[in-house]
Write a protein that holds these residues in place. Structure first.
Motif, PDB file in Angstrom:
ATOM      1  N   ALA A   8      -3.691  -2.004  -6.109  1.00  0.00           N
ATOM      2  CA  ALA A   8      -2.314  -2.491  -6.281  1.00  0.00           C
ATOM      3  C   ALA A   8      -1.385  -1.824  -5.271  1.00  0.00           C
ATOM      4  CB  ALA A   8      -1.821  -2.232  -7.705  1.00  0.00           C
ATOM      5  N   GLY A   9      -1.946  -1.002  -4.393  1.00  0.00           N
ATOM      6  CA  GLY A   9      -1.141  -0.372  -3.348  1.00  0.00           C
ATOM      7  C   GLY A   9      -1.103  -1.259  -2.112  1.00  0.00           C
ATOM      8  N   ILE A  11      -2.571  -1.182   1.219  1.00  0.00           N
ATOM      9  CA  ILE A  11      -3.779  -1.697   1.884  1.00  0.00           C
ATOM     10  C   ILE A  11      -4.715  -2.327   0.851  1.00  0.00           C
ATOM     11  CG2 ILE A  11      -5.708  -1.149   3.420  1.00  0.00           C
ATOM     12  CD1 ILE A  11      -4.092   1.280   4.394  1.00  0.00           C
ATOM     13  N   GLY A  12      -4.805  -1.688  -0.323  1.00  0.00           N
ATOM     14  CA  GLY A  12      -5.695  -2.198  -1.369  1.00  0.00           C
ATOM     15  C   GLY A  12      -5.353  -3.640  -1.752  1.00  0.00           C
ATOM     16  N   LEU A  30      -9.240  -1.231 -10.107  1.00  0.00           N
ATOM     17  CA  LEU A  30      -8.811  -0.101 -10.933  1.00  0.00           C
ATOM     18  C   LEU A  30      -7.665   0.632 -10.242  1.00  0.00           C
ATOM     19  CD1 LEU A  30      -9.180   1.992 -13.249  1.00  0.00           C
ATOM     20  CD2 LEU A  30     -10.888   3.123 -11.800  1.00  0.00           C
ATOM     21  N   THR A  34       0.806   4.125  -9.966  1.00  0.00           N
ATOM     22  CA  THR A  34       1.788   5.181  -9.694  1.00  0.00           C
ATOM     23  C   THR A  34       3.012   4.503  -9.091  1.00  0.00           C
ATOM     24  OG1 THR A  34       1.091   5.500  -7.407  1.00  0.00           O
ATOM     25  CG2 THR A  34      -0.111   6.756  -9.107  1.00  0.00           C
ATOM     26  N   GLY A  37       1.944   1.882  -6.645  1.00  0.00           N
ATOM     27  CA  GLY A  37       1.202   0.698  -7.095  1.00  0.00           C
ATOM     28  C   GLY A  37       2.174  -0.315  -7.678  1.00  0.00           C
ATOM     29  N   THR A  98      -5.490  13.757  -7.309  1.00  0.00           N
ATOM     30  CA  THR A  98      -6.075  12.418  -7.110  1.00  0.00           C
ATOM     31  C   THR A  98      -7.062  12.402  -5.941  1.00  0.00           C
ATOM     32  OG1 THR A  98      -4.384  11.094  -8.170  1.00  0.00           O
ATOM     33  CG2 THR A  98      -5.519  10.068  -6.316  1.00  0.00           C
ATOM     34  N   SER A 186      -6.236   4.274  11.592  1.00  0.00           N
ATOM     35  CA  SER A 186      -4.943   4.729  12.115  1.00  0.00           C
ATOM     36  C   SER A 186      -3.812   4.105  11.277  1.00  0.00           C
ATOM     37  CB  SER A 186      -4.840   4.330  13.588  1.00  0.00           C
ATOM     38  OG  SER A 186      -4.926   2.929  13.704  1.00  0.00           O
ATOM     39  N   ASN A 187      -2.562   4.291  11.700  1.00  0.00           N
ATOM     40  CA  ASN A 187      -1.396   3.825  10.922  1.00  0.00           C
ATOM     41  C   ASN A 187      -1.376   2.309  10.760  1.00  0.00           C
ATOM     42  OD1 ASN A 187      -0.573   6.533  11.921  1.00  0.00           O
ATOM     43  ND2 ASN A 187       1.317   5.999  10.847  1.00  0.00           N
TER      44      ASN A 187
HETATM   45  P1  NAD Z   1      -0.539   3.411  -1.251  1.00  0.00           P
HETATM   46  O1  NAD Z   1       0.132   4.707  -1.551  1.00  0.00           O
HETATM   47  O2  NAD Z   1       0.282   2.243  -0.848  1.00  0.00           O
HETATM   48  O3  NAD Z   1      -1.420   2.952  -2.495  1.00  0.00           O
HETATM   49  C1  NAD Z   1      -2.205   3.838  -3.241  1.00  0.00           C
HETATM   50  C2  NAD Z   1      -2.647   3.140  -4.520  1.00  0.00           C
HETATM   51  O4  NAD Z   1      -3.500   4.036  -5.257  1.00  0.00           O
HETATM   52  C3  NAD Z   1      -1.475   2.778  -5.453  1.00  0.00           C
HETATM   53  O5  NAD Z   1      -1.625   1.471  -5.933  1.00  0.00           O
HETATM   54  C4  NAD Z   1      -1.596   3.788  -6.579  1.00  0.00           C
HETATM   55  O6  NAD Z   1      -1.112   3.310  -7.829  1.00  0.00           O
HETATM   56  C5  NAD Z   1      -3.110   4.026  -6.617  1.00  0.00           C
HETATM   57  N1  NAD Z   1      -3.462   5.327  -7.202  1.00  0.00           N
HETATM   58  C6  NAD Z   1      -2.930   6.547  -6.900  1.00  0.00           C
HETATM   59  N2  NAD Z   1      -3.497   7.512  -7.656  1.00  0.00           N
HETATM   60  C7  NAD Z   1      -4.441   6.892  -8.425  1.00  0.00           C
HETATM   61  C8  NAD Z   1      -5.384   7.346  -9.380  1.00  0.00           C
HETATM   62  N3  NAD Z   1      -5.460   8.654  -9.705  1.00  0.00           N
HETATM   63  N4  NAD Z   1      -6.206   6.459  -9.965  1.00  0.00           N
HETATM   64  C9  NAD Z   1      -6.126   5.128  -9.652  1.00  0.00           C
HETATM   65  N5  NAD Z   1      -5.238   4.644  -8.767  1.00  0.00           N
HETATM   66  C10 NAD Z   1      -4.415   5.508  -8.156  1.00  0.00           C
HETATM   67  O7  NAD Z   1      -1.612   3.760  -0.136  1.00  0.00           O
HETATM   68  P2  NAD Z   1      -2.118   2.898   1.130  1.00  0.00           P
HETATM   69  O8  NAD Z   1      -1.199   3.122   2.254  1.00  0.00           O
HETATM   70  O9  NAD Z   1      -2.425   1.519   0.672  1.00  0.00           O
HETATM   71  O10 NAD Z   1      -3.482   3.680   1.468  1.00  0.00           O
HETATM   72  C11 NAD Z   1      -4.695   3.340   0.812  1.00  0.00           C
HETATM   73  C12 NAD Z   1      -5.795   4.243   1.310  1.00  0.00           C
HETATM   74  O11 NAD Z   1      -5.927   4.105   2.717  1.00  0.00           O
HETATM   75  C13 NAD Z   1      -5.523   5.730   1.051  1.00  0.00           C
HETATM   76  O12 NAD Z   1      -6.742   6.343   0.688  1.00  0.00           O
HETATM   77  C14 NAD Z   1      -5.041   6.257   2.394  1.00  0.00           C
HETATM   78  O13 NAD Z   1      -5.365   7.617   2.558  1.00  0.00           O
HETATM   79  C15 NAD Z   1      -5.823   5.380   3.353  1.00  0.00           C
HETATM   80  N6  NAD Z   1      -5.186   5.124   4.666  1.00  0.00           N
HETATM   81  C16 NAD Z   1      -3.914   4.657   4.743  1.00  0.00           C
HETATM   82  C17 NAD Z   1      -3.354   4.364   6.000  1.00  0.00           C
HETATM   83  C18 NAD Z   1      -1.953   3.825   6.149  1.00  0.00           C
HETATM   84  O14 NAD Z   1      -1.477   3.678   7.265  1.00  0.00           O
HETATM   85  N7  NAD Z   1      -1.260   3.461   5.065  1.00  0.00           N
HETATM   86  C19 NAD Z   1      -4.118   4.586   7.157  1.00  0.00           C
HETATM   87  C20 NAD Z   1      -5.410   5.097   7.025  1.00  0.00           C
HETATM   88  C21 NAD Z   1      -5.946   5.342   5.774  1.00  0.00           C
END
Ligand code: NAD
Ligand code: DAU
Length: 355
Positions: A8-9, A11-12, A30, A34, A37, A98, A186-187
């Motif tokens: 629900a985040g 990238i997910g 799952l 937070t 999400g 986490t 990357s970003n």
């Molecule tokens: P985000 O913060 O937008 O989303 C994180 C999601 O994880 C949220 O939906 C949140 O509710 C959920 N979450 C947090 N703690 C949790 C828990 N204990 N149990 C279940 N769910 C939980 O993050 P994002 O930017 O979508 O990043 C996703 C992944 O990709 C992360 O692992 C991050 O390290 C990695 N990543 C992100 C980027 C970027 O540019 N955003 C780049 C490389 C890697």
């Protein structure tokens, strides 16, 4: 079925939609929901019976065991994490909980499930861990991009917590034979990114007539990738990556933060001009720097290109245009994301930074 964590985040949620558009297989999603999400990120999937959303914590072992036994996924794609560097500076505890402890519990559940499977199911099973380029630390301007054997030098609590989780994932392959894959991306930018991160924050502030805060001199460099390309890369790694291997996913778009803010302003000037006809660039303000700010990230994505034939389809200009257009077209979503929690965060992070 596959099990996705953190779907629900930002990238997910993009990955879940991309997966369902390209595969017949369903997803158990799952997510703890937070502050980062948001079920609105999944609104287009509410009527799709292949998408099963479960609110819960990756560290809740009974829950994860039950989901694995009930849905018998052939893969776990692990996105769930605390992901914002500035938040990790103000409060690292959740990142440890986490990103490290949660990933450990998820690995333990995955290992138990894997060991209960027949040999054919074991051969097909994968645990894909979504990590970041930040685990390698900072590059000088003249240094080559990070590759898959670059040493780990994490500098922020966020990067250190992701590095620790990477080590656990690696250890579960070597010690228990769990078929893991790790990606370092990357970003990202694109739809549904929470507006605490640079690009959506700039768009939100620009439209609200607020200042566009650039940390320090703004010459820090990031390697930008459109999120849809990341999702496609993850699908390639899941389909054809070799267990135990790591793969870099990067855009090949190194830009300083000043270049990013000026490009966003130019796009907004074109697509949604300010009422007074002046450029949004007038709103740029330099503010106090991020402590321990990494100067430059860049990833060498040659391995995934050579082995798995993945390359980004968007360049910086085309991807950023898509991103800016999406936020302009989704004002309701943007308004919803700026809840009380968001305003509280702005106060914590930006109050003492004012020039
Ligand atoms: P985000 O913060 O937008 O989303 C994180 C999601 O994880 C949220 O939906 C949140 O509710 C959920 N979450 C947090 N703690 C949790 C828990 N204990 N149990 C279940 N769910 C939980 O993050 P994002 O930017 O979508 O990043 C996703 C992944 O990709 C992360 O692992 C991050 O390290 C990695 N990543 C992100 C980027 C970027 O540019 N955003 C780049 C490389 C890697
Ligand atoms: O490199 C991958 C990482 O990219 C991911 O692992 C992280 O989850 C993700 O948040 C992102 O980390 P960054 O710290 O690079 O992203 P952020 O959008 O927070 O900041 C990008 C750059 O912009 C960074 O140099 C800090 C700067 N910045 C950020 C904000 C929020 C500003 O100058 N002003 C700001 O207000």
């Amino acid at each position: 079925m596959i099990l996705v964590t953190g779907g629900a985040g930002f990238i997910g949620a993009n990955f879940v939609a991309d997966w369902l558009a390209n595969h017949a297989e369903g997803i158990v999603n799952l997510d703890k929901l937070t502050y980062a999400g948001n079920l609105e990120n999944l609104a287009t999937l509410f009527d799709d019976p292949r998408h099963v959303f479960v609110r819960g914590d990756i560290g809740d072992r009974p829950l994860v065991d039950r989901l694995l036994d009930e849905h018998r996924p052939r893969a776990i794609v692990h996105f769930a994490a605390e992901s914002h560097v500035d938040r990790s500076i103000h409060g690292p505890a959740e990142f440890i909980q986490t990103n490290i402890v949660g990933t450990f519990h998820l690995l333990e559940a995955a290992r138990g499930f894997y060991e209960r499977q027949a040999a054919t199911a074991q051969r097909a099973f994968r645990f894909l861990h979504v990590s970041t380029d930040e685990v390698y630390g900072s590059l000088a301007d003249d240094e080559a991009a990070f590759n898959e054997i670059s040493p780990y030098r994490p500098n922020s609590p966020y990067a250190a917590s992701k590095a620790a989780s990477d080590h656990l994932v690696r250890a579960y392959f070597h010690t228990y034979g769990l078929p893991v894959l790790t990606t370092h991306c990357s970003n990202n930018h694109g739809p549904y990114q929470f507006p605490e991160k640079l690009i959506p924050l700039l768009i939100v502030n620009a439209l609200a007539g607020k200042s566009l805060p650039i940390y320090g001199d703004g010459l820090q460099i990031r390697d930008w990738l459109y999120v849809g390309d990341h999702c496609r890369g993850l699908r390639r790694v899941l389909a054809a990556g070799r267990p135990g291997e790591t793969y870099h996913i990067g855009g090949g778009n190194q830009r300083s933060n000043l270049e990013v803010v000026h490009t966003v302003c130019a796009l907004l000037d074109e697509l949604h001009p300010r009422p007074d006809g002046r450029s949004y660039a007038k709103q740029i303000v330099h503010v106090a720097d991020r402590p321990g700010h990494d100067r430059r990230y860049a990833v060498d994505a040659g391995k995934i290109a050579d082995e798995l034939a993945w390359r980004p389809t968007e360049n910086f200009a085309s991807g950023l245009r898509k991103t800016v257009c999406w936020y302009l077209d989704h004002r309701q979503w943007l308004a919803g994301a700026q809840s009380g929690d968001y305003r509280q965060w702005l106060d914590i992070n930006y109050r003492q930074r004012q020039p």
